[in-house]
Design a protein around this motif. Sequence first.
Motif, short mmCIF file in Angstrom:
data_model
loop_
_atom_site.label_atom_id
_atom_site.label_comp_id
_atom_site.label_asym_id
_atom_site.label_seq_id
_atom_site.Cartn_x
_atom_site.Cartn_y
_atom_site.Cartn_z
N HIS A 53 116.75 -21.48 -36.00
CA HIS A 53 117.67 -21.41 -37.14
C HIS A 53 119.02 -22.07 -36.82
N HIS A 132 128.97 -20.13 -36.53
CA HIS A 132 127.63 -19.75 -36.95
C HIS A 132 126.72 -19.60 -35.72
N HIS A 136 124.87 -16.09 -34.07
CA HIS A 136 123.44 -15.95 -33.77
C HIS A 136 123.23 -15.75 -32.28
#
Length: 417
Positions: A53, A132, A136
């Motif tokens: 991702h 981001h 994660h």
Amino acid sequence: MKFVSIQSRREEIFKILQACRSRTLDLFADLDSETLCKQAHPDFSPVGWHLGHIAFTEAFWILECCAGLPPVFSQYHKLFAADGLPKSERQKLPGIEVIREYLDTVRTQVLTYLETAPLEKQERLWRWLIQHESQHSETIAFLLQLHRWDREGFYTQLHFSNPKSLIQNPKSDEMVEIPAGEFAMGSDAIDAQDNERPVHRVYLDAYRIDRYPVTCSQYRAFMAAGGYQERQFWSEEGWQWLQDNPVSQPLYWSDSSDWDNHPVCGVSWYEAEAYAQFAGKRLPTEAEWEKAASWDVEKGQKLLYPWGNSEPNVKLCNHDTLVGHTTPVDAYRGNQSAYGCCDMLGNVWEWTASWFAGYEGFKPYPYRGYSQTYFDNQHRVLRGGSWATRPWAMRSSFRNWYHPGVRQILAGFRCAR
Ligand code: AVJ
Ligand code: FE
């Protein structure tokens, strides 16, 4: 504001992108393929999914949206997009070599594009992207901890070398008095997330807030007083949560007194609320937390971090998976805020009383589903960052949010009155 040339900002972004990636990949060093693909808990995707991702998100925003390049590895788009598949269907993953190839292919193109990218228009997006990945990366870190814990019992592997408590008994009950007055809440900096904007003045009446996060030894007193049995400590919603989730200690708990001065970690918002009730206190609002962390009343200025404006480092707080677990709440010298609160960044996230909501004038960035979807009165704000938070996603104005029942995140709390 001091002037920083586009070229040096380009170089800075290059350096941070690479440093952040290196921290992410460190987590996968000698990881077995089973752990890569397995859910540690039904609410969370496998760590291998998070890695894919990260590549997908970088490719989508930079290569497709900014550079207008054709999609790469498009056979994996549905798998690695956040809105592609339910979490339970994210376990059939390509091998680590393939995910690594995906990451590397994207990154090579991204760095080439960065050399000439119009940063004056895009800097905010690049800085968002770094955060981001940072977030994660933290999720991967605590999921790996959960896996390890399932296998071998979490606390068997720990040895407390460094850093130690500075004093034998930190006066962890101590509270700091914050006088009434206005402060500047939020951030308009280029790296601020949409939910931190815009900066706005907030007036708060005088309050007191704990100098330290609540420690395991304090929390043990709550447990000994029947904390998990006595209805009186719990709100109606909290008691309902406890009936549905019959637990009797924090998720990351040890009975050993070695942990006495460590912050409690692995509690839901409801457990934090119940402890506060037991202690005759309450949880701070996020405004109270942020003022205590960042406002320098003498200078009439907001500081980026409790200790000032210099970036986090290994001597200031427990972050970036450098230690690998919590540390005593007073282990770091010189990280207190102007008001005298300690250990506000790093170590454990701190639950606040506040629902996650947009500040007045909120504008979604880079997409509605990043923050705004969660302004639903079902998510509570956490502040401060944990031992696994990357330095690029850690500052006094940074807001995290989760459902109040979540215990897997690295969360503790401090109280107010
Ligand atoms: C703010 C940490 C709850 O990980 O779900 C990552 C951040 N948003 N990709 C999450 C996020 C989109 C988010 N948290
Ligand atoms: Fe994401």
